[in-house]
Scaffold this motif. Structure first.
Motif, short mmCIF file in Angstrom:
data_model
loop_
_atom_site.label_atom_id
_atom_site.label_comp_id
_atom_site.label_asym_id
_atom_site.label_seq_id
_atom_site.Cartn_x
_atom_site.Cartn_y
_atom_site.Cartn_z
N ARG A 162 51.27 -74.59 95.07
CA ARG A 162 52.12 -73.40 95.17
C ARG A 162 52.61 -73.25 96.58
NH1 ARG A 162 54.25 -72.57 90.89
NH2 ARG A 162 53.29 -71.33 89.31
N PRO A 163 53.78 -72.75 96.82
CA PRO A 163 54.58 -71.97 95.88
C PRO A 163 55.45 -72.82 94.95
CG PRO A 163 55.62 -71.89 98.02
CD PRO A 163 54.33 -72.66 98.19
N CYS A 164 55.65 -74.10 95.25
CA CYS A 164 56.44 -74.94 94.35
C CYS A 164 56.04 -76.40 94.56
CB CYS A 164 57.94 -74.74 94.59
SG CYS A 164 58.46 -75.09 96.28
N ASN A 165 56.47 -77.26 93.64
CA ASN A 165 56.13 -78.67 93.71
C ASN A 165 57.15 -79.49 92.94
OD1 ASN A 165 55.03 -79.18 90.83
ND2 ASN A 165 53.96 -77.32 91.51
N PHE A 166 57.13 -80.80 93.16
CA PHE A 166 58.07 -81.70 92.48
C PHE A 166 57.82 -81.80 90.98
CE2 PHE A 166 58.48 -84.28 96.64
CZ PHE A 166 59.63 -83.61 97.01
N VAL A 167 56.58 -81.67 90.55
CA VAL A 167 56.24 -81.90 89.15
C VAL A 167 56.85 -80.83 88.24
CG1 VAL A 167 54.35 -82.21 87.49
CG2 VAL A 167 54.13 -83.10 89.81
N GLU A 168 56.83 -79.59 88.67
CA GLU A 168 57.32 -78.52 87.80
C GLU A 168 58.82 -78.60 87.53
OE1 GLU A 168 56.07 -74.86 89.59
OE2 GLU A 168 57.15 -75.25 91.44
N ILE A 169 59.58 -79.25 88.42
CA ILE A 169 61.02 -79.38 88.15
C ILE A 169 61.39 -80.74 87.56
CG2 ILE A 169 61.68 -77.65 89.86
CD1 ILE A 169 62.47 -79.97 91.74
N MET A 170 60.41 -81.60 87.39
CA MET A 170 60.65 -82.93 86.85
C MET A 170 61.44 -82.93 85.53
SD MET A 170 57.85 -85.99 86.59
CE MET A 170 57.28 -85.73 88.25
N PRO A 171 61.12 -82.04 84.58
CA PRO A 171 61.87 -82.07 83.32
C PRO A 171 63.36 -81.75 83.47
CG PRO A 171 59.83 -80.82 83.08
CD PRO A 171 60.01 -81.10 84.55
N ARG A 172 63.74 -81.17 84.61
CA ARG A 172 65.14 -80.79 84.80
C ARG A 172 65.91 -81.73 85.72
NH1 ARG A 172 64.17 -75.53 87.26
NH2 ARG A 172 66.36 -75.66 87.78
N LEU A 173 65.28 -82.78 86.22
CA LEU A 173 65.94 -83.66 87.18
C LEU A 173 67.17 -84.36 86.61
CD1 LEU A 173 62.93 -85.33 89.01
CD2 LEU A 173 64.40 -83.48 89.83
N ASP A 174 67.12 -84.67 85.34
CA ASP A 174 68.26 -85.39 84.75
C ASP A 174 69.05 -84.51 83.76
OD1 ASP A 174 66.45 -85.29 82.66
OD2 ASP A 174 66.50 -87.44 82.26
#
Length: 180
Positions: A162-174
């Protein structure tokens, strides 16, 4: 300040390790081995590992193939980020990137400055995204790989960070590729 949120479950990611070298073999690839040990130690999976010569087209081809592989979430390369004529890893990465993560280089330089002083200016570490896959190019020394993993990548590749990370946005990268 950053922290690990223990109320969230750890989410392992699948990471490929690419060593760029004209001389290394897996038996003497200390930087690649350093990354593999740290990746596995953190609970992630090694999805692939390879050694490729310092040839821009071969590096880019490997990165593209791994980005096209749905079993790979992240690619970390080591080697070829310096200033000499054979150092073409950064150019190969940029040939593949859809988006560059400019702050990765900045943060890596800050981390390196704390370890090696002004010698940090000789690194051209870089990060980016292509086809929903994170790509990071690290220098070829085990110390630089340790620093990048321990100080930047381990926290950012931990879903609990936290507060953010690369994994949580992974599904939206493409997501831009799915909008037609």
């Amino acid at each position: 300040m950053s922290r690990i949120d223990e109320s969230r479950a750890f989410v392992p990611v699948r990471i490929a390790v690419l060593t760029v070298s004209d001389t290394r073999t897996e038996a003497d690839d200390r930087s690649g081995t350093t990354l593999v040990e740290r990746i596995e130690g953190a609970g992630h999976a090694i999805a692939a590992r390879a050694i490729v010569a310092d040839e821009r087209d071969r590096i880019a081809a490997t990165l593209r193939a791994w980005c096209a592989d749905p079993a790979i979430d992240v690619v970390i390369s080591t080697g070829g980020t310096g200033l000499t004529g054979r150092d073409v890893t950064v150019e190969a990465h940029r040939d593949v990137y859809e988006k560059e993560i400019e702050a990765f280089a900045t943060v890596f330089t800050i981390v390196s400055m704390n370890k090696i002083g002004t010698s940090a200016v000789q690194s051209r570490a870089t990060g980016g995204v292509a086809h929903g896959t994170y790509l990071f190019a690290l220098p070829g020394s085990p110390g630089a790989c340790r620093d990048a993993w321990d100080e930047i990548l381990a926290p950012q590749l931990d879903y609990r960070h936290r507060p953010c990370n690369f994994v949580e946005i992974m599904p939206r990268l493409d997501e831009h590729l799915r909008r037609k």
